[in-house]
Scaffold this motif. Structure first.
Motif, PDB file in Angstrom:
ATOM      1  N   GLY A  61     147.573 -16.241  50.603  1.00 51.63           N
ATOM      2  CA  GLY A  61     148.560 -14.998  50.299  1.00 51.63           C
ATOM      3  C   GLY A  61     148.368 -14.605  48.961  1.00 51.63           C
ATOM      4  O   GLY A  61     147.027 -14.692  48.506  1.00 51.63           O
ATOM      5  N   TYR A  62     149.335 -13.738  48.549  1.00 47.44           N
ATOM      6  CA  TYR A  62     149.184 -13.207  47.142  1.00 47.44           C
ATOM      7  C   TYR A  62     150.373 -13.147  46.467  1.00 47.44           C
ATOM      8  O   TYR A  62     151.383 -12.971  47.121  1.00 47.44           O
ATOM      9  N   VAL A  63     150.236 -13.330  45.098  1.00 44.25           N
ATOM     10  CA  VAL A  63     151.501 -13.342  44.278  1.00 44.25           C
ATOM     11  C   VAL A  63     151.192 -12.861  42.946  1.00 44.25           C
ATOM     12  O   VAL A  63     149.855 -12.766  42.657  1.00 44.25           O
ATOM     13  N   ALA A  64     152.048 -12.225  42.133  1.00 42.15           N
ATOM     14  CA  ALA A  64     151.913 -11.926  40.723  1.00 42.15           C
ATOM     15  C   ALA A  64     151.746 -13.152  39.949  1.00 42.15           C
ATOM     16  O   ALA A  64     152.223 -14.191  40.475  1.00 42.15           O
ATOM     17  N   LEU A  65     150.847 -13.089  38.944  1.00 39.93           N
ATOM     18  CA  LEU A  65     150.356 -14.065  37.953  1.00 39.93           C
ATOM     19  C   LEU A  65     151.959 -14.781  37.378  1.00 39.93           C
ATOM     20  O   LEU A  65     151.701 -15.869  37.055  1.00 39.93           O
ATOM     21  N   SER A  66     152.842 -14.121  37.225  1.00 42.27           N
ATOM     22  CA  SER A  66     153.974 -14.567  36.909  1.00 42.27           C
ATOM     23  C   SER A  66     154.819 -15.698  37.681  1.00 42.27           C
ATOM     24  O   SER A  66     155.403 -16.560  37.076  1.00 42.27           O
ATOM     25  N   TYR A  67     154.249 -15.908  38.898  1.00 42.86           N
ATOM     26  CA  TYR A  67     154.662 -16.698  39.811  1.00 42.86           C
ATOM     27  C   TYR A  67     153.831 -18.192  39.642  1.00 42.86           C
ATOM     28  O   TYR A  67     154.116 -19.084  40.147  1.00 42.86           O
ATOM     29  N   LEU A  68     152.747 -18.078  38.876  1.00 43.11           N
ATOM     30  CA  LEU A  68     151.684 -19.154  38.873  1.00 43.11           C
ATOM     31  C   LEU A  68     151.708 -19.959  37.433  1.00 43.11           C
ATOM     32  O   LEU A  68     150.947 -20.754  37.088  1.00 43.11           O
ATOM     33  N   VAL A  69     152.580 -19.298  36.391  1.00 48.04           N
ATOM     34  CA  VAL A  69     152.629 -19.873  35.354  1.00 48.04           C
ATOM     35  C   VAL A  69     153.296 -21.371  35.410  1.00 48.04           C
ATOM     36  O   VAL A  69     154.370 -21.590  36.078  1.00 48.04           O
ATOM     37  N   ASP A  70     152.474 -22.331  34.844  1.00 49.33           N
ATOM     38  CA  ASP A  70     152.910 -23.734  34.971  1.00 49.33           C
ATOM     39  C   ASP A  70     153.226 -24.228  36.487  1.00 49.33           C
ATOM     40  O   ASP A  70     153.853 -25.070  36.856  1.00 49.33           O
ATOM     41  N   ASN A  71     152.348 -23.601  37.328  1.00 51.34           N
ATOM     42  CA  ASN A  71     152.358 -24.048  38.809  1.00 51.34           C
ATOM     43  C   ASN A  71     150.621 -24.463  39.113  1.00 51.34           C
ATOM     44  O   ASN A  71     149.884 -23.464  39.031  1.00 51.34           O
ATOM     45  N   ASP A  72     150.700 -25.491  39.862  1.00 51.13           N
ATOM     46  CA  ASP A  72     149.324 -26.210  40.325  1.00 51.13           C
ATOM     47  C   ASP A  72     149.527 -26.550  41.548  1.00 51.13           C
ATOM     48  O   ASP A  72     148.633 -27.169  42.111  1.00 51.13           O
ATOM     49  N   ASP A  73     150.317 -26.033  42.182  1.00 49.08           N
ATOM     50  CA  ASP A  73     150.822 -26.501  43.613  1.00 49.08           C
ATOM     51  C   ASP A  73     149.699 -25.763  44.661  1.00 49.08           C
ATOM     52  O   ASP A  73     149.731 -26.007  46.022  1.00 49.08           O
ATOM     53  N   VAL A  74     149.225 -24.541  44.327  1.00 48.19           N
ATOM     54  CA  VAL A  74     148.449 -23.720  44.974  1.00 48.19           C
ATOM     55  C   VAL A  74     147.059 -23.483  44.156  1.00 48.19           C
ATOM     56  O   VAL A  74     146.978 -23.818  42.836  1.00 48.19           O
ATOM     57  N   ASP A  75     145.871 -23.066  44.786  1.00 49.54           N
ATOM     58  CA  ASP A  75     144.661 -22.757  44.135  1.00 49.54           C
ATOM     59  C   ASP A  75     144.634 -21.032  44.068  1.00 49.54           C
ATOM     60  O   ASP A  75     145.004 -20.534  44.992  1.00 49.54           O
ATOM     61  N   THR A  76     144.308 -20.544  42.814  1.00 49.14           N
ATOM     62  CA  THR A  76     144.036 -19.299  42.632  1.00 49.14           C
ATOM     63  C   THR A  76     142.493 -19.136  43.286  1.00 49.14           C
ATOM     64  O   THR A  76     141.605 -19.819  43.276  1.00 49.14           O
ATOM     65  N   VAL A  77     142.200 -17.660  43.820  1.00 49.71           N
ATOM     66  CA  VAL A  77     140.866 -17.396  44.025  1.00 49.71           C
ATOM     67  C   VAL A  77     140.247 -16.331  43.583  1.00 49.71           C
ATOM     68  O   VAL A  77     140.996 -15.108  43.435  1.00 49.71           O
ATOM     69  N   ALA A  78     139.226 -16.212  42.825  1.00 53.47           N
ATOM     70  CA  ALA A  78     138.450 -15.620  42.124  1.00 53.47           C
ATOM     71  C   ALA A  78     137.787 -14.429  43.035  1.00 53.47           C
ATOM     72  O   ALA A  78     137.724 -14.883  44.299  1.00 53.47           O
ATOM     73  N   ILE A  79     137.638 -13.134  42.619  1.00 51.98           N
ATOM     74  CA  ILE A  79     137.128 -11.987  43.636  1.00 51.98           C
ATOM     75  C   ILE A  79     135.763 -11.575  42.878  1.00 51.98           C
ATOM     76  O   ILE A  79     135.785 -11.370  41.886  1.00 51.98           O
ATOM     77  N   ASP A  80     134.770 -12.039  43.629  1.00 54.13           N
ATOM     78  CA  ASP A  80     133.424 -11.528  43.070  1.00 54.13           C
ATOM     79  C   ASP A  80     133.247 -12.349  41.823  1.00 54.13           C
ATOM     80  O   ASP A  80     132.673 -11.783  40.994  1.00 54.13           O
TER      81      ASP A  80
END
Length: 291
Positions: free
Chosen positions: A208-227
């Motif tokens: 899925g996708y979310v704003a960075l604000s939802y990922l502060v101090d959150n390591d329950d999911v992995d973010t994905v780099a683009i290119d």
């Protein structure tokens, strides 16, 4: 000058000084007593909600006679409500003209408050940390349906998406998917970024996708780099990461005194320092504003 006259002058001068001091203190007290008051209601972008929540709490601590209520519902809903005058502030990831017709949008006043970065996220079991933009497009349009095809495990891809009213979806579709329409997955569609984050956390194979604000101090999911470019504030400021937008808070006409003070507070230097710690970008730090 005799001693009596000199003493009288001193007493008179002292009394005058006391009187002035007393008046000044009284005026200062009156000034402090004239605090802001009013009711502010905000609705719309769930990407912006964490910022507005914190700002509302801090502003209310300093201005206890101002009541602020913040709801989400998606950018389109927030814009509709502020146009209908059912809320004071319509929070949106996109310009009003993208969600409303010309007549609805004409009376709205735009207040750009910050920059928000949108990040692709995947369930921890996927193990994919980088995708090309074309791979991302193929996944979200339903062309690629198994993680094995993009370097992950032999596992079905589960799309967790936002409704068409969502400004987060509009931003992600425009800048991450080059305008391509997302495949429908009604069973996993939600108008709340917090719920989307939880669904990706709990569902194997989910993306899925979310704003960075939802990922502060959150390591329950992995973010994905683009290119090869990670979704960070630094990469957003430099212009290397392209999936971002300005956040808007709309009023119907010019804001009243309390609302203007609240908007000034959010965009002020003092709160700007807090903004980045919450995962939002300060607009003035953008080195490039084109995508």
């Amino acid at each position: 000058m005799n001693k009596f006259l000199k003493g009288a002058m001193i007493v008179g001068l002292s009394a005058a000084m006391v009187g002035c001091s007393s008046n000044a203190a009284s005026n200062d007290s009156d000034s402090k007593g004239k605090s802001l008051s009013g009711t502010i209601t905000a609705a719309g972008s769930s990407a912006l909600k964490p910022l507005v929540d914190v700002a509302a709490e801090q502003f209310s601590n300093e201005n206890p006679d101002v009541s602020i209520t913040v709801d989400a519902g998606g950018s389109g809903e927030g814009l509709k409500q502020v146009a209908d005058k059912t809320v004071t502030l319509g929070n949106s990831d996109v310009a009003a003209e993208e969600k409303l017709d010309k007549d609805q949008a004409k009376n709205l006043v735009d207040h750009q408050v910050c920059v928000v970065t949108m990040a692709p996220i995947v369930n921890k079991d996927v193990g994919v940390k980088d995708l090309t933009k074309q791979q991302l497009i193929d996944i979200f349009t339903g062309k690629t349906t198994n993680w094995e095809d993009v370097g992950g495990p032999d596992e079905d891809i589960v799309l967790v998406t936002r409704p068409t009213s969502s400004g987060t979806r509009a931003t992600f579709q425009k800048y991450a998917l080059d305008g391509n329409e997302e495949a429908s997955n009604a069973s996993m569609e939600t108008d709340d970024s917090g719920v989307l984050l939880q669904n990706v956390t709990d569902t194997k194979g989910a993306i899925g996708y979310v704003a960075l604000s939802y990922l502060v101090d959150n390591d329950d999911v992995d973010t994905v780099a683009i290119d090869g470019v990670k979704p960070t504030l630094e990469n957003t400021y430099s212009g290397d990461y392209k999936v971002w937008t300005f956040e808007h808070m709309y009023t119907n006409g010019e804001p009243d005194k309390a609302t203007k003070a609240f908007l000034d507070y959010i965009m002020g230097e003092k709160f700007g320092k807090k903004m980045e710690s919450l995962g939002y970008g300060v607009s003035s730090k953008m080195e490039k504003t084109d995508h």
